[in-house]
Design an enzyme around this catalytic site. Sequence first.
Site, short mmCIF file in Angstrom:
data_model
loop_
_atom_site.label_atom_id
_atom_site.label_comp_id
_atom_site.label_asym_id
_atom_site.label_seq_id
_atom_site.Cartn_x
_atom_site.Cartn_y
_atom_site.Cartn_z
N PHE A 88 0.85 -1.16 0.00
CA PHE A 88 0.00 0.00 0.00
C PHE A 88 0.91 1.24 0.00
CE2 PHE A 88 -2.65 3.20 2.26
CZ PHE A 88 -3.62 3.32 1.29
N ASP A 159 6.37 -2.69 8.86
CA ASP A 159 5.03 -2.15 8.60
C ASP A 159 4.07 -3.31 8.84
OD1 ASP A 159 2.60 -1.27 7.70
OD2 ASP A 159 3.34 -0.38 5.83
N HIS A 162 -0.96 -5.04 8.50
CA HIS A 162 -1.81 -6.21 8.23
C HIS A 162 -1.62 -7.30 9.29
CE1 HIS A 162 -1.21 -5.29 3.61
NE2 HIS A 162 -1.78 -4.29 4.27
N GLN A 185 -7.35 1.41 10.68
CA GLN A 185 -8.31 1.94 9.72
C GLN A 185 -9.47 0.95 9.60
OE1 GLN A 185 -8.32 0.39 6.46
NE2 GLN A 185 -9.97 1.67 5.68
N LYS A 188 -9.01 -2.75 8.66
CA LYS A 188 -7.93 -3.53 9.28
C LYS A 188 -8.48 -4.49 10.34
CE LYS A 188 -4.94 -1.91 6.55
NZ LYS A 188 -4.26 -0.62 6.50
N ARG A 219 5.81 18.31 23.25
CA ARG A 219 5.52 18.74 24.61
C ARG A 219 5.61 17.58 25.62
NH1 ARG A 219 0.00 22.17 25.78
NH2 ARG A 219 0.84 23.21 27.62
N TYR A 226 4.11 25.33 28.34
CA TYR A 226 4.40 25.40 26.89
C TYR A 226 5.87 25.19 26.58
CZ TYR A 226 -0.41 26.75 26.76
OH TYR A 226 -1.76 26.72 26.92
N ARG A 236 -2.03 12.77 18.14
CA ARG A 236 -2.59 12.04 19.27
C ARG A 236 -3.90 11.35 18.92
NH1 ARG A 236 -1.17 17.12 21.79
NH2 ARG A 236 -3.35 17.69 21.45
#
Length: 388
Positions: A88, A159, A162, A185, A188, A219, A226, A236
């Site tokens: 992919f 990766d 899958h 996703q 999956k 952060r 900050y 996130r």
Amino acid sequence: MNARKAPEFPAWPQYDDAERDGLLRALEQGQWWRMGGDEVSSFEREFAAHHGAAHALAITNGTHALELALQVMGVGPGTEVIVPAFTFISSSQAAQRLGAVTVPVDVDAATYNLDPEAVVAAVTPRTKVIMPVHMAGLMADMDALAKISADTGVPLLQDAAHAHGARWQGKRVGELDSIATFSFQNGKLMTAGEGGAVVFPEGESEKYETAFLRHSCGRPRDDRRYLHKIAGSNMRLNEFSASVLRAQLARLDEQIAVRDERWALLSELLGAIDGVVPQGGDVRADRNSHYMAMFRVPGLTEERRNALVDRLVEAGLPAFAAFRAIYRTEAFWELGAPDETVEAIARRCPNSDAISSDCVWLHHRVLLAGEPEMHATAEIVADAVARA
Ligand SMILES: *Cc1c(COP(=O)(O)O)cnc(C)c1O
């Protein structure tokens, strides 16, 4: 067309009260981001433990997971990343977005996984990462790749989009001494619609800490001043998604067991059809998560393969054309392409080129159906192939 009744397959995604309860739990926390709630960090602990990893970092999606992992591994302008030519596009785009050059390398004609010999030939002094993709849940040859990594000093990045729950010689993804990424996703094997994770093995805690900072605008966790320590972005995952993923993880092993049994039967039936070659296995890849049920009809042109897929869909199968070799997309050439022509890459990647035109895959929900549906599926494939 004979009037065969289309087989019925389970829906995907699946959910029940576990997801419902999780969503309500997240809602009623009153805090819906990871810094205020408990779902993301709980999911990370559970997912890491399930994969034998030291740490997991939950993240917005699998493409960002690759980008972040590559970045903490030092990929950037002036570097190269070796990826399978048959995958992919995210595997390649993640490296290209960081300013690196993606070097597509051929895959094995039977397993569709990275060919170790082709990897050796592609390593240069600029190679920063070698990225095996565990195609459809079948682990790449992690022994050969680990040896190449040791010989060249170039780390692997798995990766594992899958490969939730997959194993190599009994070892889980997090136990193979390399960083790995996952996708959650919609299609999956575990999903919250979107989502991803980077998992870190023992010994990579420093990279995990860097990845944590980068995925949260640089952060520190407890920062209230900050204090952005390093460059980053916001990748996130939110609390709702994590609550769903905790429920999905609890169902994973049982579903893998069903898919594994069904694939044993379906691949045998498919293999008996004239002209059909199901994706091969590797005894060392001793737990396959079965993200897709893939087969080739070797020699089929892209046009005839696409017509075959249409016929399978008409007959009621959730069938799809396989990925296009990455160098045969326009996107590949926009950023970070190697200094080679399409034809030159195609010549050194003959298997990827052939697979991307003669391969078909069926959605993994097919493998969650019963044995009668495997027979019905194989009959439909046999009919359609006979007319291709
Ligand atoms: C799905 C997938 C990705 C990307 O995951 P997303 O969550 O969709 O961004 C990366 N690599 C492979 C091989 C995939 O199949």
